[in-house]
Scaffold this motif. Structure first.
Motif, PDB file in Angstrom:
ATOM      1  N   ALA A  99      66.341 -11.585  48.650  1.00 44.51           N
ATOM      2  CA  ALA A  99      67.690 -11.128  48.282  1.00 44.51           C
ATOM      3  C   ALA A  99      68.249 -11.969  47.144  1.00 44.51           C
ATOM      4  O   ALA A  99      68.883 -11.454  46.215  1.00 44.51           O
ATOM      5  CB  ALA A  99      68.611 -11.185  49.497  1.00 44.51           C
ATOM      6  N   GLY A 100      67.998 -13.289  47.205  1.00 48.73           N
ATOM      7  CA  GLY A 100      68.465 -14.168  46.137  1.00 48.73           C
ATOM      8  C   GLY A 100      67.773 -13.916  44.812  1.00 48.73           C
ATOM      9  O   GLY A 100      68.306 -14.245  43.752  1.00 48.73           O
ATOM     10  N   SER A 101      66.576 -13.321  44.851  1.00 47.20           N
ATOM     11  CA  SER A 101      65.805 -13.052  43.629  1.00 47.20           C
ATOM     12  C   SER A 101      66.055 -11.656  43.064  1.00 47.20           C
ATOM     13  O   SER A 101      65.469 -11.286  42.047  1.00 47.20           O
ATOM     14  CB  SER A 101      64.302 -13.199  43.927  1.00 47.20           C
ATOM     15  N   SER A 102      66.943 -10.887  43.722  1.00 50.93           N
ATOM     16  CA  SER A 102      67.169  -9.495  43.328  1.00 50.93           C
ATOM     17  C   SER A 102      68.044  -9.385  42.087  1.00 50.93           C
ATOM     18  O   SER A 102      68.824 -10.285  41.775  1.00 50.93           O
ATOM     19  CB  SER A 102      67.819  -8.726  44.483  1.00 50.93           C
ATOM     20  N   ASN A 103      67.920  -8.235  41.407  1.00 48.59           N
ATOM     21  CA  ASN A 103      68.719  -7.985  40.210  1.00 48.59           C
ATOM     22  C   ASN A 103      69.537  -6.703  40.309  1.00 48.59           C
ATOM     23  O   ASN A 103      70.149  -6.278  39.334  1.00 48.59           O
ATOM     24  CB  ASN A 103      67.808  -7.900  38.972  1.00 48.59           C
ATOM     25  N   ALA A 104      69.542  -6.070  41.477  1.00 49.44           N
ATOM     26  CA  ALA A 104      70.316  -4.844  41.680  1.00 49.44           C
ATOM     27  C   ALA A 104      70.888  -4.843  43.087  1.00 49.44           C
ATOM     28  O   ALA A 104      70.287  -5.392  44.007  1.00 49.44           O
ATOM     29  CB  ALA A 104      69.420  -3.610  41.470  1.00 49.44           C
ATOM     30  N   ILE A 105      72.050  -4.220  43.232  1.00 49.38           N
ATOM     31  CA  ILE A 105      72.716  -4.199  44.526  1.00 49.38           C
ATOM     32  C   ILE A 105      71.860  -3.478  45.565  1.00 49.38           C
ATOM     33  O   ILE A 105      71.839  -3.862  46.738  1.00 49.38           O
ATOM     34  CB  ILE A 105      74.120  -3.548  44.407  1.00 49.38           C
TER      35      ILE A 105
END
Length: 396
Positions: A99-105
């Motif tokens: 989740a911390g590495s994500s780039n979209a909601i």
């Protein structure tokens, strides 16, 4: 004679080391609940998402947690308590880091669902493990469990605010690191608890809901969790505070929740009984939400109301959890899974509903709606007193 009695009492107050390891892991696990509160506005701004889209971080987490409660007994009865706990922690480590590495909601929402799966395996098993391994009886064990929840919920926003002021990704990575510590501590210190002789079925929690008392407690939690998560997922958008400010507000809320769950709830229950105490706490929480609905435009009122709400929620959480453990003639783990399945569904609906109502109607509507749901929860308890009366006898 008096000295011997005191020595026995002192021994009963000393818990095995494994209890404190589970206690620590439970704190970290429940940090995930309030951790994202201070960073909700920041995530919405930086990922160009609406409040209702961001609220799905709560909804996916709670929905998967609730549904997965149906399999916690199946897993723990086959692989054992220790490896169920460790599997849950491992999933939290992986999905919080993702989740911390994500780039979209949408990615964060999806990974929060995976986080919820790990959370369900952990929290349902942790409750039964603490009750089963602790010294001093069920009531003391549940108070210890609720204290861990309260500390986790209170420290979570503070950590979220501090790390979130650096980057909204920080809180997710922070939980992942702390859970790594909890994983190795449990791996080393947790004994192998004997597996139950009878393997659990996925239908056991559903069947347990046939008991009127357990069903009413689940329905009560379902309704009041809509109000609970209205406060959690919507109030950050109307307080007009930065990450630090939101972190400190929810720290105050969590501390009130932790203190009342440990010190106040048992005294209120002993004096007034479970049903009367729960009804009183639910009415007071509903009135708090109503005041937030009336004075939504006054940030200071909302801030004070959020903190004060912790007093009523902490007391009610301990009362209802204690009642769940004693209300039905089923295994504690099964009762916990059945109750949690129902209540987390309410926790999935509440965040999205609150923010959608604000976007569609006005900022006042979510709080008023939440108050109505909490009042319905009170009525479920009040009109079901005959199914809950024996809980007080069991407690004494």
């Amino acid at each position: 004679m008096r000295q011997e009695t005191l020595e026995i009492q002192d021994q009963s107050d000393k818990q095995p080391l494994v209890i404190w390891v589970i206690f620590f892991a439970t704190i970290i696990s429940f940090m995930g609940l309030g951790l994202v509160d201070p960073i909700l506005p920041a995530i919405a701004k930086q990922l160009n998402a609406t409040p209702s889209q961001v609220s799905l971080l709560f909804s996916s987490y709670n929905l998967i947690t609730g549904v997965a409660m149906l399999i916690t007994g199946v897993v723990s009865s086959r692989v054992g308590v220790k490896w169920t706990l460790l599997t849950g922690i491992l999933l939290i480590i992986v999905f919080s880091a993702l989740a911390g590495s994500s780039n979209a909601i949408s990615q964060i929402v999806g990974f929060r669902g995976g986080w919820g799966l790990g959370n369900s395996l952990f929290i349902a098993t942790a409750l039964s493990a603490i009750v089963g391994l602790s010294i001093g009886g069920t009531a003391k064990a549940i108070i210890l469990y609720e204290a861990a929840i309260g500390l986790g919920i209170s420290v979570g926003p503070l950590l979220g605010g501090e790390l979130g002021s650096i980057s909204w990704r920080g809180p997710f990575y922070g939980v992942s690191v702390l859970m790594v510590i909890a994983f190795f501590a449990l791996l080393i210190k947790m004994p192998q608890v004997p597996k139950p002789k009878v393997k659990s079925s996925i239908l056991d929690p559903i069947k347990a809901l046939k008991y009127p008392g357990l069903f009413r407690l689940g329905l009560t939690a379902f309704l009041y969790n809509i109000g609970f998560f209205t406060l959690m997922a919507y109030s950050p958008f109307v307080m007009n505070l930065d990450e630090h400010g939101l972190g400190y507000v929810f720290l105050g809320w969590g501390l009130c929740l932790a203190i009342t769950s440990v010190f106040v709830a048992p005294k209120i229950q002993a004096r007034f009984g479970t049903v009367k105490s729960m009804c009183a706490m639910l009415v007071l929480f509903a009135l708090t939400l109503l005041s937030m609905g009336i004075w939504t435009d006054h940030a200071i009122v909302v801030i004070i109301a959020v903190i004060v709400a912790g007093l009523f929620l902490g007391t009610n959480n301990t009362l209802i959890t204690t009642a769940v453990m004693q209300v039905a003639p089923v295994e504690r783990a099964t009762a916990s899974a059945a109750y949690s399945f129902v209540r987390f569904i309410g926790g999935a609906i509440g965040p999205w509903l609150a923010n959608k109502l604000a976007e569609t109607y006005s900022p006042h509507v979510p709080f008023v709606t939440g108050a109505i749901f909490v009042l319905f929860a009170m009525l479920v308890v009040a009109f079901g007193r005959k199914h809950l009366a024996h809980v007080d006898t069991a407690s004494h």
